[in-house]
Design an enzyme around this catalytic site. Structure first.
Site, mmCIF file in Angstrom:
data_model
loop_
_atom_site.group_PDB
_atom_site.id
_atom_site.type_symbol
_atom_site.label_atom_id
_atom_site.label_comp_id
_atom_site.label_asym_id
_atom_site.label_seq_id
_atom_site.Cartn_x
_atom_site.Cartn_y
_atom_site.Cartn_z
ATOM 1 N N ASP A 31 0.865 -1.191 0.000
ATOM 2 C CA ASP A 31 0.000 0.000 0.000
ATOM 3 C C ASP A 31 0.904 1.245 0.000
ATOM 4 O O ASP A 31 1.710 1.426 0.928
ATOM 5 C CB ASP A 31 -0.878 -0.039 1.264
ATOM 6 C CG ASP A 31 -1.770 1.184 1.401
ATOM 7 O OD1 ASP A 31 -1.654 2.120 0.579
ATOM 8 O OD2 ASP A 31 -2.581 1.195 2.348
ATOM 9 N N GLU A 82 30.349 6.555 5.263
ATOM 10 C CA GLU A 82 30.364 5.142 5.610
ATOM 11 C C GLU A 82 30.310 4.309 4.336
ATOM 12 O O GLU A 82 30.113 3.106 4.386
ATOM 13 C CB GLU A 82 29.225 4.786 6.561
ATOM 14 C CG GLU A 82 27.842 5.125 6.050
ATOM 15 C CD GLU A 82 26.757 4.755 7.049
ATOM 16 O OE1 GLU A 82 26.626 3.558 7.356
ATOM 17 O OE2 GLU A 82 26.044 5.659 7.518
ATOM 18 N N CYS A 114 26.390 6.890 10.213
ATOM 19 C CA CYS A 114 25.874 8.210 9.813
ATOM 20 C C CYS A 114 26.395 9.337 10.693
ATOM 21 O O CYS A 114 26.167 10.513 10.402
ATOM 22 C CB CYS A 114 24.348 8.206 9.843
ATOM 23 S SG CYS A 114 23.629 6.833 8.951
ATOM 24 N N THR A 157 14.008 3.067 2.130
ATOM 25 C CA THR A 157 14.769 4.069 2.902
ATOM 26 C C THR A 157 16.187 4.227 2.357
ATOM 27 O O THR A 157 17.105 4.593 3.077
ATOM 28 C CB THR A 157 14.802 3.721 4.413
ATOM 29 O OG1 THR A 157 15.552 2.508 4.603
ATOM 30 C CG2 THR A 157 13.423 3.545 4.991
ATOM 31 N N SER A 207 17.080 -1.045 15.316
ATOM 32 C CA SER A 207 17.861 0.173 15.020
ATOM 33 C C SER A 207 17.103 1.420 15.477
ATOM 34 O O SER A 207 17.698 2.396 15.925
ATOM 35 C CB SER A 207 18.219 0.263 13.527
ATOM 36 O OG SER A 207 17.098 0.592 12.732
ATOM 37 N N HIS A 249 18.762 13.353 12.680
ATOM 38 C CA HIS A 249 19.224 12.478 11.604
ATOM 39 C C HIS A 249 17.967 11.831 11.013
ATOM 40 O O HIS A 249 17.105 11.358 11.764
ATOM 41 C CB HIS A 249 20.184 11.417 12.150
ATOM 42 C CG HIS A 249 20.426 10.314 11.176
ATOM 43 N ND1 HIS A 249 20.935 10.555 9.915
ATOM 44 C CD2 HIS A 249 20.191 8.974 11.240
ATOM 45 C CE1 HIS A 249 21.012 9.416 9.259
ATOM 46 N NE2 HIS A 249 20.564 8.437 10.036
ATOM 47 N N LYS A 258 9.046 10.437 15.454
ATOM 48 C CA LYS A 258 9.159 9.560 16.637
ATOM 49 C C LYS A 258 10.179 10.147 17.606
ATOM 50 O O LYS A 258 10.002 10.104 18.822
ATOM 51 C CB LYS A 258 9.620 8.157 16.217
ATOM 52 C CG LYS A 258 8.594 7.344 15.448
ATOM 53 C CD LYS A 258 9.227 6.013 15.031
ATOM 54 C CE LYS A 258 8.330 5.212 14.099
ATOM 55 N NZ LYS A 258 7.163 4.630 14.741
ATOM 56 N N ASN A 308 17.395 8.528 2.468
ATOM 57 C CA ASN A 308 18.502 8.528 3.438
ATOM 58 C C ASN A 308 19.823 8.794 2.713
ATOM 59 O O ASN A 308 20.071 8.233 1.639
ATOM 60 C CB ASN A 308 18.571 7.181 4.166
ATOM 61 C CG ASN A 308 19.441 7.255 5.421
ATOM 62 O OD1 ASN A 308 20.050 8.288 5.722
ATOM 63 N ND2 ASN A 308 19.499 6.150 6.160
ATOM 64 N N SER A 341 24.661 4.451 13.470
ATOM 65 C CA SER A 341 24.474 3.108 14.023
ATOM 66 C C SER A 341 25.790 2.555 14.527
ATOM 67 O O SER A 341 26.866 2.995 14.144
ATOM 68 C CB SER A 341 23.904 2.185 12.945
ATOM 69 O OG SER A 341 22.582 2.557 12.670
HETATM 70 N N1 CAA Z 1 -0.798 3.011 5.686
HETATM 71 C C1 CAA Z 1 -0.173 3.886 6.528
HETATM 72 N N2 CAA Z 1 0.821 3.496 7.365
HETATM 73 C C2 CAA Z 1 1.219 2.210 7.334
HETATM 74 C C3 CAA Z 1 0.621 1.272 6.490
HETATM 75 C C4 CAA Z 1 -0.431 1.711 5.641
HETATM 76 N N3 CAA Z 1 -1.043 0.896 4.772
HETATM 77 N N4 CAA Z 1 1.213 0.075 6.690
HETATM 78 C C5 CAA Z 1 2.168 0.261 7.633
HETATM 79 N N5 CAA Z 1 2.166 1.551 8.022
HETATM 80 C C6 CAA Z 1 3.048 2.198 9.006
HETATM 81 C C7 CAA Z 1 3.329 1.365 10.235
HETATM 82 O O1 CAA Z 1 2.277 1.467 11.190
HETATM 83 C C8 CAA Z 1 4.632 1.968 10.688
HETATM 84 O O2 CAA Z 1 4.401 3.189 11.345
HETATM 85 P P1 CAA Z 1 4.713 3.321 12.917
HETATM 86 O O3 CAA Z 1 6.179 2.950 13.086
HETATM 87 O O4 CAA Z 1 4.469 4.747 13.221
HETATM 88 O O5 CAA Z 1 3.817 2.365 13.602
HETATM 89 C C9 CAA Z 1 5.342 2.308 9.383
HETATM 90 O O6 CAA Z 1 4.331 2.339 8.388
HETATM 91 C C10 CAA Z 1 6.410 1.313 8.983
HETATM 92 O O7 CAA Z 1 5.834 0.032 9.016
HETATM 93 P P2 CAA Z 1 6.684 -1.221 9.513
HETATM 94 O O8 CAA Z 1 7.336 -0.916 10.822
HETATM 95 O O9 CAA Z 1 5.821 -2.421 9.430
HETATM 96 O O10 CAA Z 1 7.764 -1.250 8.353
HETATM 97 P P3 CAA Z 1 8.876 -2.314 8.049
HETATM 98 O O11 CAA Z 1 9.072 -3.233 9.200
HETATM 99 O O12 CAA Z 1 8.580 -2.924 6.732
HETATM 100 O O13 CAA Z 1 10.176 -1.421 7.829
HETATM 101 C C11 CAA Z 1 11.932 -0.064 8.762
HETATM 102 C C12 CAA Z 1 10.421 -0.175 8.460
HETATM 103 C C13 CAA Z 1 12.300 -1.022 9.886
HETATM 104 C C14 CAA Z 1 12.225 1.376 9.149
HETATM 105 C C15 CAA Z 1 12.735 -0.455 7.469
HETATM 106 O O14 CAA Z 1 12.431 0.432 6.418
HETATM 107 C C16 CAA Z 1 14.241 -0.442 7.690
HETATM 108 O O15 CAA Z 1 14.817 -1.412 8.161
HETATM 109 N N6 CAA Z 1 14.943 0.682 7.322
HETATM 110 C C17 CAA Z 1 16.385 0.795 7.478
HETATM 111 C C18 CAA Z 1 16.803 1.001 8.922
HETATM 112 C C19 CAA Z 1 16.526 2.370 9.441
HETATM 113 O O16 CAA Z 1 16.287 3.318 8.710
HETATM 114 N N7 CAA Z 1 16.588 2.508 10.779
HETATM 115 C C20 CAA Z 1 16.399 3.783 11.429
HETATM 116 C C21 CAA Z 1 17.184 3.918 12.709
HETATM 117 S S1 CAA Z 1 18.928 3.558 12.448
HETATM 118 C C22 CAA Z 1 19.563 4.994 11.727
HETATM 119 O O17 CAA Z 1 18.956 6.018 11.778
HETATM 120 C C23 CAA Z 1 20.878 4.916 11.032
HETATM 121 C C24 CAA Z 1 20.634 4.877 9.568
HETATM 122 O O18 CAA Z 1 20.613 5.897 8.897
HETATM 123 C C25 CAA Z 1 20.427 3.592 8.948
#
Ligand code: CAA
Length: 415
Positions: A31, A82, A114, A157, A207, A249, A258, A308, A341
């Protein structure tokens, strides 16, 4: 006499192609609201192999020089990255050669995911504040290409960019509160990229926990010092409200939301002496949403259109914020949170300069984004599957640098 130190000017570079995030969602059978509302993304930069971290850094650095930075005054060149290209030779060294910078300077790269760009900025700032720079300036480059692999949770991302900062005793853009920062670091495996891999590995939800834990520690450290130096005052409301804007960041835009909510909640819980009850949480929700809208959201437009860019992300937020609100923020204090990280983080602050709006308008932010080409998902998949040394399809556009192949184990660049 106290020396004023901070960012005098900045410039950035982005890859020439991008995808619409809704196209990616549809191609993955997701979606689109998940990526747009759930992650806060709109577009994602797609880097071809020629647009590696050296090429992006050199292009951003060249744009900084074109804005008037005097190369003969630069005595310090540090690159936070990185996604370096060599285990020994730093990107700083490639950039020094490509930009024909003087040889009488200190050059090195900094790496801690980062956070590396902020490590470089702090080193440059302290070099100037200590007097070691003796009136010279520093160029700090933050450059990265974020890759997680096709069809992974991290895929929406990804992104890439470089930001170039001129650090000096004339902080027209942002005067830093030197020595006023809070740090938090820990040995965690939330995101990493083993040697030899092009795509990062990540424990995504963990993370985010690590990010928020680091933010809590770093913010507390900054706040204690800021209170002691009377930069902020004790108050009933969360002290973060005393910052005109707070930049985070931005691995994806929703993370900044958040983060801001977590900073506020921690302060409210500290005051209450424990977790808030349901009624207090319900009352806080609309206030947190309003504070996010006024204090954080104005910085996110550029990040939502690039994705990102690891070390560069925080400084893209700064660019985006000052592009949108530089004039009205002149003279006001903003907070900045850098997270890498692994993990290392820092919360710091600074006062927006009177010439910030003028300095940012010289970059031509919209023009740089508008000249990009939108590509389809099959084309994006083709580009990501190219080997890292795929030959350049075209000469680099005017003023830009591209990786042009390896000769005798030595990387060469064109442009
Ligand atoms: N409509 C609206 N919202 C929806 C939806 C829909 N149909 N379906 C899901 N969502 C929402 C969820 O509710 C969730 O929001 P909340 O967190 O507010 O509840 C959001 O969309 C994401 O959904 P999921 O958590 O299910 O998503 P996911 O598990 O598939 O992946 C992620 C999300 C873990 C961030 C993934 O993209 C990822 O691993 N990204 C890379 C890691 C990252 O960016 N980490 C951040 C911290 S580390 C850091 O900052 C260093 C760096 O640069 C990497």
């Amino acid at each position: 006499m106290k020396v004023r130190v901070g960012i005098e000017a900045l410039a950035f570079a982005v890859p020439h192609r991008y995808v619409e995030i809704e196209d990616l969602a549809r191609a993955r059978g997701v979606d689109p609201n998940k990526f747009t509302q759930g992650l806060g993304a709109r577009q994602m930069a797609v880097a071809e192999p020629g647009e590696d971290a050296v090429a992006l850094a050199a292009t951003a650095g060249r744009r900084l020089l074109a804005l008037g930075a005097d190369p003969s005054k630069i005595g310090f060149l540090a690159v936070g990255t990185e996604t370096g290209v060599d285990h020994s030779k730093p990107i700083a060294s490639f950039v020094q050669g490509l930009l024909k910078l003087p040889r009488t300077m200190r050059t090195f790269d900094t790496q801690h995911a980062c956070y590396g760009g902020t490590a470089a900025l702090m080193a440059a700032t302290e070099w100037i504040a200590s007097g070691a720079g003796a009136g010279r300036t520093a160029m700090v480059l933050c450059a990265d290409v974020a890759r997680y692999g096709l069809s992974t949770a991290g895929e929406p991302t990804q992104g890439a960019a470089a930001v170039a900062l001129l650090v000096s005793e004339s902080p027209d853009v942002l005067e830093l509160d030197v020595g006023l920062s809070g740090s938090f670091s820990a040995d965690v495996h939330d995101f990493w990229r083993p040697v030899g891999r092009r795509d990062a590995l990540v424990d995504g939800h963990y993370s985010m926990e690590c990010y928020l834990q680091a933010l809590a520690g770093a913010y507390r450290g900054w706040r204690d010092r800021a209170l002691a130096r009377e930069v902020i005052r004790p108050s009933e409301a969360p002290t973060s409200e005393q910052l005109a804007r707070v930049l985070y960041h931005v691995p994806f835009c929703k993370m900044a939301k958040k983060a801001h909510a977590a900073v506020r909640l921690a302060e409210l819980e500290e005051r209450a002496g424990g977790p808030l009850d349901e009624a207090a949480l319900a009352a806080e929700a609309p206030v947190a949403a309003a504070r996010f809208a006024s204090q954080v959201a104005p910085s996110l437009d550029l990040c939502s259109r690039i994705g990102n860019a690891y070390t560069a992300s925080l400084y893209l937020s700064l660019t985006g914020l000052l592009h949108a609100q530089g004039a009205e923020l002149a003279g006001q204090r903003i907070g900045l949170f850098s997270y890498g990280s692994g993990c290392a983080s820092e919360f710091f602050s600074g006062v927006v300069g009177k010439r910030a709006a003028e300095r940012i308008s010289a970059i031509g932010v919209e023009a740089l984004l508008e000249r990009r080409e939108r590509v389809s998902i099959p084309e994006y998949e083709r580009i990501l599957s190219l080997p890292p040394d795929a030959p350049l399809a075209n000469d680099p556009p005017e003023g830009e640098v591209r990786y042009a192949g390896t000769v005798d184990h030595k990387r060469t660049y064109r442009g």
